[in-house]
Structures are given as structure tokens and as C-alpha cells.
Design an enzyme around this catalytic site. Structure first.
Site, mmCIF file in Angstrom:
data_model
loop_
_atom_site.group_PDB
_atom_site.id
_atom_site.type_symbol
_atom_site.label_atom_id
_atom_site.label_comp_id
_atom_site.label_asym_id
_atom_site.label_seq_id
_atom_site.Cartn_x
_atom_site.Cartn_y
_atom_site.Cartn_z
ATOM 1 N N ASP A 168 14.549 -0.400 1.719
ATOM 2 C CA ASP A 168 15.273 -0.591 2.981
ATOM 3 C C ASP A 168 16.359 -1.638 2.750
ATOM 4 O OD1 ASP A 168 16.040 -0.689 5.620
ATOM 5 O OD2 ASP A 168 14.168 -1.496 6.382
ATOM 6 N N LYS B 288 0.808 -1.193 0.000
ATOM 7 C CA LYS B 288 0.000 0.000 0.000
ATOM 8 C C LYS B 288 0.857 1.266 0.000
ATOM 9 C CE LYS B 288 -3.426 -2.355 2.868
ATOM 10 N NZ LYS B 288 -3.920 -2.470 4.260
HETATM 11 P P1 IMP Z 1 12.874 -3.937 2.114
HETATM 12 O O1 IMP Z 1 12.368 -5.205 1.471
HETATM 13 O O2 IMP Z 1 13.689 -4.210 3.341
HETATM 14 O O3 IMP Z 1 13.589 -3.034 1.134
HETATM 15 O O4 IMP Z 1 11.628 -3.203 2.684
HETATM 16 C C1 IMP Z 1 10.841 -2.382 1.940
HETATM 17 C C2 IMP Z 1 9.469 -2.221 2.574
HETATM 18 O O5 IMP Z 1 9.527 -2.199 4.005
HETATM 19 C C3 IMP Z 1 8.893 -0.915 2.143
HETATM 20 O O6 IMP Z 1 8.157 -1.041 0.947
HETATM 21 C C4 IMP Z 1 8.044 -0.540 3.335
HETATM 22 O O7 IMP Z 1 6.762 -1.112 3.213
HETATM 23 C C5 IMP Z 1 8.756 -1.146 4.514
HETATM 24 N N1 IMP Z 1 9.640 -0.159 5.182
HETATM 25 C C6 IMP Z 1 10.982 -0.157 5.214
HETATM 26 N N2 IMP Z 1 11.456 0.890 5.907
HETATM 27 C C7 IMP Z 1 10.381 1.583 6.310
HETATM 28 C C8 IMP Z 1 10.207 2.797 7.077
HETATM 29 O O8 IMP Z 1 11.158 3.472 7.530
HETATM 30 N N3 IMP Z 1 8.930 3.188 7.284
HETATM 31 C C9 IMP Z 1 7.846 2.510 6.820
HETATM 32 N N4 IMP Z 1 7.959 1.391 6.102
HETATM 33 C C10 IMP Z 1 9.211 0.922 5.843
#
Ligand code: IMP
Ligand code: MG
Length: 181
Positions: free
Chosen positions: A105, A45
């Protein structure tokens, strides 16, 4: 009564900053894709608000689609196990795809999405993320369009949530650690 604003330690990017940066990105993408009709795939979302503003600053013809994924994990860290909750509807074979994400992230979600989309044989897949935490992921992860690089703080607002909340904040702010610890 407590307000959402009280749970924020600092505003990282206010509405005007987000608007200006989003407009720049939209113009850049419009230029890069001139003569093409890309498919923009918003990741639900978190990416819905950015997607809505980004495409309104683009003046080339395009199609829009959405995909929802969930990465299992609780609180503020993702586990790396990604699952598709809503698949794309548009046939992207031979199309130029731009994935629109709220934040990168660890990079695991976007790697998974990119690999998944590549199997549908698009002409190209590029990624546009409003926020990028470069310290959190390997350097070899190339994000084509980035709104802002940030540190490792947990941020909410402008589509981004903690536990489903704060998405409707019009700015991006750092969530107080006491909320999630
Ligand atoms: P990744 O797979 O670790 O890159 O995570 C990405 C997903 O984690 C994003 O699309 C967000 O939904 C969530 N996410 C990562 N960091 C944050 C943050 O600081 N705030 C809110 N959601 C986050
Ligand atoms: Mg997300």
C-alpha cells in the site's frame, strides 16, 4: 444471518484468476532462481495463503520462513510505525531472499522489512507481492514480482483481512465502505 459475501461490493479476482497468476509468478521465479536455493520469507498474517500456493507452483529447492510485523494504525490505514512480532529463524547471510507479501500500500512495511533483512547480509533481497497499489506509494519503490496492480480500494479475502476477518474468503473482493466507515 449475514454472510461475509454480503459485505463485498465486487469480486476483483476470483479463485481461477488468482490461481493462474500465482502459477505464472511461481514459474517465473523458478526460472529466475534456477541453480539457487532461495529462502522465501512469508509476511504474516496476510501473506500465508499466497505463500502456500506460490511455493507449490515452484519446482526448485528452497527454504521457507515467516516473519510477522504489525504496523500500528487502526481501520484501513497504516500509521507507518512498524514493529517485528516474529523474527526469522533461518540464517539468511549469503542467501538469496524473496519476501512474499499480500499487498503493498504505502510501501512503508516493505521498506522496513527490506532494510531489516539487509542488515543480515543476504546475497540478495527481492519482493513478490500478490497485490500492489501503485498510486499509494512513491514510484521509486521497486517491487520485483507483482500479481496484480489495483486501485486505492480496500480489499479483503485470500489472506487479507479487515479487523482480523475475511481472510478465509477464497477470492479477493472490495469491502463495502459501510463496514469500515
Ligand atoms: P503499507 O505499509 O502501507 O504498504 O501496508 C501494507 C500492509 O497493510 C499490508 O501488508 C496489509 O496488511 C495492509 N493493507 C494495506 N492495504 C490493504 C487492503 O486493501 N486490504 C487489507 N490489508 C491491507
Ligand atoms: Mg500484511
Amino acid at each position: 444471518m449475514s454472510t461475509m459475501h454480503e459485505d463485498i461490493t465486487a469480486v476483483l479476482f476470483d479463485e481461477d484468476q488468482i490461481k493462474a497468476r500465482t502459477r505464472d509468478l511461481g514459474h517465473r521465479i523458478s526460472k529466475d532462481y534456477e541453480g539457487k536455493v532461495p529462502v522465501l520469507i512469508g509476511i504474516l498474517k496476510g501473506g500465508f495463503m499466497f505463500m502456500a500456493d506460490l511455493i507449490r507452483s515452484m519446482d526448485i529447492p528452497m527454504e521457507v520462513d515467516f516473519m510477522a510485523i504489525s504496523s500500528y494504525g487502526s481501520g484501513v490505514t497504516s500509521s507507518g510505525a512498524v514493529k517485528i512480532r516474529k523474527d526469522i529463524d533461518v540464517n539468511i547471510e549469503g542467501r538469496h531472499v524473496i519476501v512474499v507479501e499480500d499487498i503493498i500500500d504505502s510501501g512503508l512495511s516493505i521498506r522496513y522489512i527490506r532494510d531489516y533483512l539487509m542488515r543480515h547480509k543476504p546475497s540478495s533481497v527481492k519482493v513478490c507481492a500478490l497485490l500492489n497499489k501503485p498510486k499509494a506509494h512513491a514510484k521509486d519503490l521497486n517491487i520485483d514480482y507483482v500479481g496484480f496492480d489495483i486501485g486505492n480500494e480496500f480489499v479483503v479475502g485470500y489472506g487479507l483481512d479487515y479487523d482480523g476477518l475475511y481472510r478465509n474468503l477464497p477470492y479477493i473482493g472490495i469491502l463495502k465502505e459501510s463496514i469500515y466507515t
